[in-house]
Structure formats: C-alpha cells, structure tokens
Write an enzyme that holds these catalytic residues in place. Structure first.
Site, PDB file in Angstrom:
ATOM      1  N   GLY A 181       1.015  -1.509  -0.274  1.00 29.82           N
ATOM      2  CA  GLY A 181       0.049   0.440  -0.223  1.00 29.82           C
ATOM      3  C   GLY A 181       1.108   0.852  -0.194  1.00 29.82           C
ATOM      4  O   GLY A 181       1.957   1.010   0.088  1.00 29.82           O
ATOM      5  N   GLU A 197      -0.917   1.196  -7.072  1.00 38.58           N
ATOM      6  CA  GLU A 197      -0.285   0.383  -5.878  1.00 38.58           C
ATOM      7  C   GLU A 197       0.643  -0.473  -6.003  1.00 38.58           C
ATOM      8  O   GLU A 197       1.116  -1.619  -6.044  1.00 38.58           O
ATOM      9  CB  GLU A 197      -0.718   0.962  -4.254  1.00 38.58           C
ATOM     10  CG  GLU A 197      -0.562   2.075  -3.911  1.00 38.58           C
ATOM     11  CD  GLU A 197       0.910   2.921  -3.413  1.00 38.58           C
ATOM     12  OE1 GLU A 197       2.225   1.404  -3.027  1.00 38.58           O
ATOM     13  OE2 GLU A 197       0.576   3.752  -2.855  1.00 38.58           O
ATOM     14  N   GLU A 205       3.305  -2.381  -7.218  1.00 37.10           N
ATOM     15  CA  GLU A 205       4.535  -3.552  -6.285  1.00 37.10           C
ATOM     16  C   GLU A 205       4.165  -5.122  -7.040  1.00 37.10           C
ATOM     17  O   GLU A 205       4.428  -6.108  -6.843  1.00 37.10           O
ATOM     18  CB  GLU A 205       3.972  -3.650  -4.969  1.00 37.10           C
ATOM     19  CG  GLU A 205       4.803  -2.685  -4.266  1.00 37.10           C
ATOM     20  CD  GLU A 205       3.378  -1.822  -2.798  1.00 37.10           C
ATOM     21  OE1 GLU A 205       2.589  -2.276  -3.204  1.00 37.10           O
ATOM     22  OE2 GLU A 205       4.141  -1.489  -2.315  1.00 37.10           O
ATOM     23  N   PRO A 233      -6.549   6.424  16.267  1.00 37.19           N
ATOM     24  CA  PRO A 233      -5.592   7.557  16.510  1.00 37.19           C
ATOM     25  C   PRO A 233      -3.981   7.379  16.337  1.00 37.19           C
ATOM     26  O   PRO A 233      -2.754   7.627  15.787  1.00 37.19           O
ATOM     27  CB  PRO A 233      -5.269   8.684  17.396  1.00 37.19           C
ATOM     28  CG  PRO A 233      -7.138   8.488  17.744  1.00 37.19           C
ATOM     29  CD  PRO A 233      -7.242   6.723  17.208  1.00 37.19           C
ATOM     30  N   ASP A 234      -3.471   6.194  17.240  1.00 36.67           N
ATOM     31  CA  ASP A 234      -2.154   5.851  16.906  1.00 36.67           C
ATOM     32  C   ASP A 234      -1.949   4.827  16.849  1.00 36.67           C
ATOM     33  O   ASP A 234      -0.555   3.720  16.422  1.00 36.67           O
ATOM     34  CB  ASP A 234      -2.395   5.947  18.734  1.00 36.67           C
ATOM     35  CG  ASP A 234      -3.498   4.460  19.474  1.00 36.67           C
ATOM     36  OD1 ASP A 234      -4.061   3.972  18.380  1.00 36.67           O
ATOM     37  OD2 ASP A 234      -3.140   3.820  20.332  1.00 36.67           O
ATOM     38  N   GLU A 269      11.670  -6.318  -1.612  1.00 39.76           N
ATOM     39  CA  GLU A 269      11.345  -8.117  -0.915  1.00 39.76           C
ATOM     40  C   GLU A 269      10.099  -7.517  -0.809  1.00 39.76           C
ATOM     41  O   GLU A 269       9.760  -7.027  -0.323  1.00 39.76           O
ATOM     42  CB  GLU A 269      12.008  -8.307   0.252  1.00 39.76           C
ATOM     43  CG  GLU A 269      12.832  -9.816   0.431  1.00 39.76           C
ATOM     44  CD  GLU A 269      12.855 -10.320   1.501  1.00 39.76           C
ATOM     45  OE1 GLU A 269      12.900 -11.154   2.090  1.00 39.76           O
ATOM     46  OE2 GLU A 269      13.141  -9.076   2.329  1.00 39.76           O
TER      47      GLU A 269
END
Lengths: 228, 228
Positions: free
Chosen positions: A45, A61, A65, A82-83, A114
DNA sequence: TATTGTAAGTGTCGTATATACACTACTCCT
DNA sequence: AGGAGTAGTGTATATACGACACTTACAATA
C-alpha cells in the site's frame, strides 16, 4: 511544504491480496525498507495522491508492487485509530484484492522491494495494525465467497470442478460433499462444461469448465444468489 | 497553521441516520449554513479530530447534532473521489446509524442548525455526493436487515409483531405473509412474548414482545443466522 | 497385458425449509 | 346487535439440503 488551517491526517490505502498458490490460500506481503517497523512484513500500500480516487490509488500501488493489471478489487473498511502509526495520524482505507496466479505471473521480488506470498493461516508478524486488517479481509472473503462467484477470480479461465471444490474447502476451512457440491455449482447454470479434458494425468482426466461472466452480470442484477 | 511535507486530504465522517417516524423510514438531514452548498440539505457529519478514532468522530458528531447517545452505528464505506468537495480534497468515511425514535427524542431543530427527517424514498437535493452515500446506506440496510436483527434498533423495548412486520415490509419494499413471518420471527427464539397487551385501541389488542439481546449475542457468536 | 493406484464422475432418499393460503377472535363504536 | 378494524392461528405442497458408495478412466508398474 503544504499548509492547512487545521491539522490533517495522512491517508493511505493498504490491500490484502489473496492468491491461490499450490492449492493454498496465500497473501502478498512486502518487507518494509523504512522506519517505523523497518524490516517487518506489511500489507502492500501507500499514500493516496491528491488527484486520484481511492480505488485508483489501490490499483496503482498494486500495479507498482505486483505488476498485475487485471485483478479483483473491493473496498473493505477504513482503519483510523489515532495511534495506529507512530509517526503521525494515518488513516488507511483497506482493500481486498484477488490475483489470478495461473494467468498472471506476479513479480514477487521487484527491484527495490522484497515481497512474498505467505499462508493465510500463519502469517509472519505484521507491521502496524495490519494483522487486524488481514483478519477483517479474511472474514469478508469467507462471507462473500458463499453468495458471490469470487472463486473464479483465483482460478484459470478453464478449470476442473475439483479445483473449484478444493478452493471452497480451503477458504471455508471445511470439507464439502463432492456430489452435492457439483449439483449446486452446475445448478447455477453459469459454470459451463467444455469438450476439453486434462492431459497427462496419471488418473482419469477431469473435464474443464468455464465461468460464464456475462450470465452472472445479467442475473446478478436482480435477486439471483450464487450461494454454495 | 499546520505544515506537512506532502499534501494531506481532509477527512470527515458523515452518517446516514435512519429512524422510524410514523411507520415511515426516514433519514436525518442537516441544512448547511456555509458554502459550499450553502442552504442545501446534507448528511450530518464533520471533520475527524486528530485524537479520536473514526467511530468516536461519528458518535461525537451525531451526539452534537441529534443529542442521542444510544444508537446503532456501523461503518459503511469511504468515499474519496478527488473532486467530491470543491474546496479541497476531502475523503469521507460514511457510517450507517439507526436511532430509536420511540425511546429517545431527537432534537431535530437544535440551536444553530436546522435539521429534519425526510422520507428515504424521495429525499431533497443533497449536497456533495451525499445521494450516492444514501444509496449505499439503504442498500446496506436492506441487505443486512435480512440476516441481522437490526429492526429492533428502530423499535421500542416492547413492540407488537405487527410493528415488526410493517417495518420489514417498509425497509424491504415488499409485502410479507403474516403467518409465515410470525412463524419465522418466533422460531428464532429471541423474540419473547410478554403478558402485556396494547391498551386503548379500537380493535383487538396486540400482545407485546421484547427482543432478547443476550440470547442474540451468545448465539450470533457461531453460525446462527437471523434470516427473515 | 494384467494389476494397481488415483482421482473423476454419478443418483436417490429422507428431512428440513419455504411458500401459499382463509378463517376466527377480540375490542370498540354506532 | 352488528359492523369496522386489526390480532392471531395451521396445514398441505413444493423445494432445497444433506447424507451416503460405487463405477469409470487413465497411466504406471509388475
């Protein structure tokens, strides 16, 4: 530098890419080159560009990839605690993707990155909250596969009914009765027999079938349930 | 001012709030006070604060705008076309909410904001791409109500089976057979009869029932389907 | 060329589930 | 007393689902 009157979160897209590899259900993971979680495995991502839609960002993306253009892609959910990223507030829109490893080769190890396919059942430690996203994706896949013809996204154009059955059994984690399964799948009227058979197998050769996408697109319009 | 090395989109949450008003399925809309789309009706919502989760943001906005604390809330999908907001790039995480208009009064006209309930069938012109979000929400509601007991989020603690049936008919837009419906709903074992009956009705009084949430939470754990 | 290993392919029956369908019961009002 | 209006109830038929075991075809090997 970009300035805003109010704080803005960063927005990424992350995809859980499923594929069938050696009759096993696997997911594509990328090894992180940068902090945080440098060296850990993570879902493919990246950041959403300002001029592209979320779907386009996910497609881009994945194209970058995996090199695969034709894949099934569907939005899963958005994760925004939030964290969840130690750097700054990052909200990620998660997608479920399915690639066909028969018709397309995926450049699993690309230039800089990789990458690898890992069994869904025991993936390595994942960065961020990606293990939660994987769980949600698997849940979606297991739920949706029962009433939408997602299986054919995994399989080659021409497949045998045993292949289909094994795939259902793999995804749903339970055995299915061969005769009942064949009754149902043929009862949909969308899985059409060909006059071609396996070659070079040391047992009775299985017949090939194909999935009639046109019929599905027409009938899915109203009411029709696939349902296995 | 807040500065970033790369451009960041703004992120909002918007909710499609369903409620049952006079046996009609309605949605809650807010009249916009500011440009763009000043004066137009829009879904209630607002910007995500940096220290709150997406779910919390949706809850907070709804609390601010409706005063209702107890409501059903579930993430729907995220809408992020680059041009969906003329000011700047705005990505919105949409939610589906259900409020119970029997047990709670919604401050439809709050201090600053004009709000109102509109029939799902013909809503007014909506700001942004909110009409698409509404369509997706209705689709989700219609799909999910058939195998999850969402109906009881609309209804009072004690309800009659006719109320439940009318609600299903309203949401699904088709008539249901009374006897078959009652068989099914009672067959779940989660809709429990009370020894109370309607009062002051000019016809035979209907029995009241309640929904056994505990039983649902236990049984929903594995395999049980509600299914109407 | 006969035997063996391996997977493909096929049908029935009992049970459970879904659907179609019509009358009686109760309460209030006139 | 009877009419209006909604609540409440059972059966019969059709359809779907799940359990279950043997024969067929091909190739490798003895």
């Amino acid at each position: 530098m970009y300035q805003y009157e109010y704080p803005h979160p960063a927005v990424t897209v992350d995809s859980v890419v499923f594929g069938l590899d050696n009759e096993e259900l696997k997911i594509l993971l990328i090894r992180r080159k940068l902090e945080p979680f440098k060296g850990a495995w993570a879902l493919p991502g990246g950041f959403v560009q300002m001029d592209e839609s979320l779907d386009d960002a996910a497609k881009r993306e994945l194209m970058e990839e995996t090199g695969v253009e034709k894949l099934y892609l569907e939005q899963l959910a958005t994760f925004g605690k939030p964290d969840r990223d130690p750097r700054e507030r990052v909200i990620t829109v998660a997608y479920v993707a399915i690639v066909n490893l028969f018709d397309h080769t995926v450049k699993a190890d690309s230039d800089a990155e990789e990458a690898g396919w890992f069994p869904v059942e025991d993936p390595p430690e994942l960065a961020f909250d990606h293990i939660k996203i994987l769980a949600a994706a698997l849940n979606r896949l297991q739920g949706k596969i029962r009433y939408q013809p997602l299986v054919f996204e995994f399989l080659p154009e021409k497949f045998t009914l045993s292949q289909v059955q094994k795939l259902y059994e793999t995804v749903l984690c339970r055995p299915l009765d061969k005769r009942n399964f064949r009754k149902k799948i043929q009862g949909t009227g969308m899985v059409i027999p060909l006059d071609e058979y396996e070659m070079d197998v040391s047992h009775r050769a299985a017949r090939f079938y194909y999935f009639d996408r046109k019929a599905w697109e027409e009938k899915s319009g109203e009411g029709f349930h696939f349902s296995i």
